[in-house]
Design an enzyme around this catalytic site. Sequence first.
Site, PDB file in Angstrom:
ATOM      1  N   ASP A 147      22.855  33.152  30.292  1.00  9.19           N
ATOM      2  CA  ASP A 147      24.032  34.568  29.701  1.00  9.19           C
ATOM      3  C   ASP A 147      23.601  36.234  30.288  1.00  9.19           C
ATOM      4  O   ASP A 147      22.491  36.435  30.155  1.00  9.19           O
ATOM      5  CB  ASP A 147      23.880  34.328  28.263  1.00  9.19           C
ATOM      6  N   MET A 200      18.663  34.249  27.743  1.00  7.56           N
ATOM      7  CA  MET A 200      19.565  35.775  28.298  1.00  7.56           C
ATOM      8  C   MET A 200      18.434  36.085  29.571  1.00  7.56           C
ATOM      9  O   MET A 200      17.650  36.527  29.566  1.00  7.56           O
ATOM     10  CB  MET A 200      19.666  36.680  27.158  1.00  7.56           C
ATOM     11  N   MET A 255      25.591  37.167  18.232  1.00 11.79           N
ATOM     12  CA  MET A 255      24.345  38.581  18.100  1.00 11.79           C
ATOM     13  C   MET A 255      24.426  39.229  16.891  1.00 11.79           C
ATOM     14  O   MET A 255      25.371  40.452  17.503  1.00 11.79           O
ATOM     15  CB  MET A 255      24.502  39.185  19.091  1.00 11.79           C
ATOM     16  N   HIS A 259      33.214  30.678  26.512  1.00 12.63           N
ATOM     17  CA  HIS A 259      31.859  31.998  25.455  1.00 12.63           C
ATOM     18  C   HIS A 259      32.683  32.842  24.889  1.00 12.63           C
ATOM     19  O   HIS A 259      32.681  33.454  25.832  1.00 12.63           O
ATOM     20  CB  HIS A 259      31.051  32.080  26.727  1.00 12.63           C
ATOM     21  N   SER A 314      32.621  34.119  30.264  1.00 12.89           N
ATOM     22  CA  SER A 314      32.605  34.883  28.130  1.00 12.89           C
ATOM     23  C   SER A 314      33.554  35.949  28.404  1.00 12.89           C
ATOM     24  O   SER A 314      33.494  37.078  29.005  1.00 12.89           O
ATOM     25  CB  SER A 314      31.145  35.917  28.411  1.00 12.89           C
ATOM     26  N   ASP A 355      30.938  35.644  22.926  1.00 12.62           N
ATOM     27  CA  ASP A 355      30.212  36.550  22.594  1.00 12.62           C
ATOM     28  C   ASP A 355      30.462  37.716  21.206  1.00 12.62           C
ATOM     29  O   ASP A 355      31.817  38.114  20.745  1.00 12.62           O
ATOM     30  CB  ASP A 355      30.457  37.476  23.367  1.00 12.62           C
ATOM     31  N   HIS A 399      28.480  32.676  20.736  1.00 15.32           N
ATOM     32  CA  HIS A 399      26.900  33.100  20.494  1.00 15.32           C
ATOM     33  C   HIS A 399      27.009  33.980  19.119  1.00 15.32           C
ATOM     34  O   HIS A 399      28.174  35.373  19.811  1.00 15.32           O
ATOM     35  CB  HIS A 399      26.570  33.894  22.316  1.00 15.32           C
ATOM     36  N   MET A 447      29.212  39.770  18.056  1.00 17.62           N
ATOM     37  CA  MET A 447      28.410  41.241  17.871  1.00 17.62           C
ATOM     38  C   MET A 447      28.568  42.033  16.397  1.00 17.62           C
ATOM     39  O   MET A 447      29.788  41.915  16.691  1.00 17.62           O
ATOM     40  CB  MET A 447      28.815  41.847  19.574  1.00 17.62           C
TER      41      MET A 447
HETATM   42  C1  DX5 Z   1      25.527  39.363  26.639  1.00 14.15           C
HETATM   43  C2  DX5 Z   1      26.262  38.471  26.478  1.00 14.15           C
HETATM   44  C3  DX5 Z   1      27.156  38.696  27.864  1.00 14.15           C
HETATM   45  C4  DX5 Z   1      27.460  38.459  28.516  1.00 14.15           C
HETATM   46  C5  DX5 Z   1      27.455  37.949  29.968  1.00 14.15           C
HETATM   47  O1  DX5 Z   1      25.209  40.188  25.613  1.00 14.15           O
HETATM   48  O2  DX5 Z   1      25.599  37.815  25.756  1.00 14.15           O
HETATM   49  O3  DX5 Z   1      27.620  36.526  26.970  1.00 14.15           O
HETATM   50  O4  DX5 Z   1      28.949  38.766  27.875  1.00 14.15           O
HETATM   51  O5  DX5 Z   1      28.345  38.927  30.645  1.00 14.15           O
HETATM   52  P1  DX5 Z   1      28.104  39.146  31.730  1.00 14.15           P
HETATM   53  O6  DX5 Z   1      28.660  38.214  32.631  1.00 14.15           O
HETATM   54  O7  DX5 Z   1      29.258  40.891  32.799  1.00 14.15           O
HETATM   55  O8  DX5 Z   1      26.525  39.984  32.162  1.00 14.15           O
HETATM   56 ZN    ZN Z   2      26.936  35.517  25.462  1.00 15.91          ZN
END
Ligand code: DX5
Ligand code: ZN
Length: 222
Positions: free
Chosen positions: A178, A140, A71, A36, A11, A38, A69, A40
């Site tokens: 994740d 998650m 969010m 990956h 990620s 993320d 992903h 947000m």
């Molecule tokens: C959290 C994300 C994850 C995050 C994982 O909301 O969806 O993908 O980046 O990071 P680590 O491995 O540091 O928990």
């Molecule tokens: Zn993620």
Amino acid sequence: MKSDLVKIAPSILSADYAHLGDAVTEATSAGADYIHVDVMDGRYVPPITIGAQTAAALRSRTNLPLDVHLMVEAPEDQIDQFAQAGADIITVHVEACTHIHRTIQYIKELGVKAGVALSPGKPIISLEEILSEVDLVLVMTVNPGFGGQKFIESMCDKIKRLRMVLDSRGLTTELEVDGGIHAGNAARVVEAGARVLVAGAAVFATELSVKESLEKIRASLR
Ligand code: DX5
Ligand code: ZN
């Protein structure tokens, strides 16, 4: 479980945002399986990370699948943009979609793999009516929003239960985990049934190189 059947998806959330493209290049040459991404929006979760424009720029830095992903609130409004940006997998949170079945169908119509994410508080049963339609389920193992959080141990049982459901129905759906994954717990989540491991801090926020970090996680699976 043979470790070469397990995919690792670094990620880039924990990478240096001034050098995101380089992080993608480095993870690709280090042997990652997916990248990956993320996304947000400051509403579904407090931080704001990147949008489709940045994802499109990162697309040009790798041939690996871009595992996006979302969010975000109303993820259905962003699917076109991320598909156009070159996402290979788009994962939405089950409770963020008003009409989750329609959203899954729409992602697949665009030729993109459709994933559904379950936050720690969301039960497997919320996937009951769509499980056979989705390409990937993301469990998650931290609450969404931040990298570097502590793995929630009780999620191992959820992973096991989901693995049992998938196997009992003969589904080949990918089971991705994740949050808080590192070499100290990767074998346990794989044993429980995970086949795609997202890792952010354990890959981009250690004193090791990205390659060494990936090798450390893989070695822990042998
Ligand atoms: C959290 C994300 C994850 C995050 C994982 O909301 O969806 O993908 O980046 O990071 P680590 O491995 O540091 O928990
Ligand atoms: Zn993620």
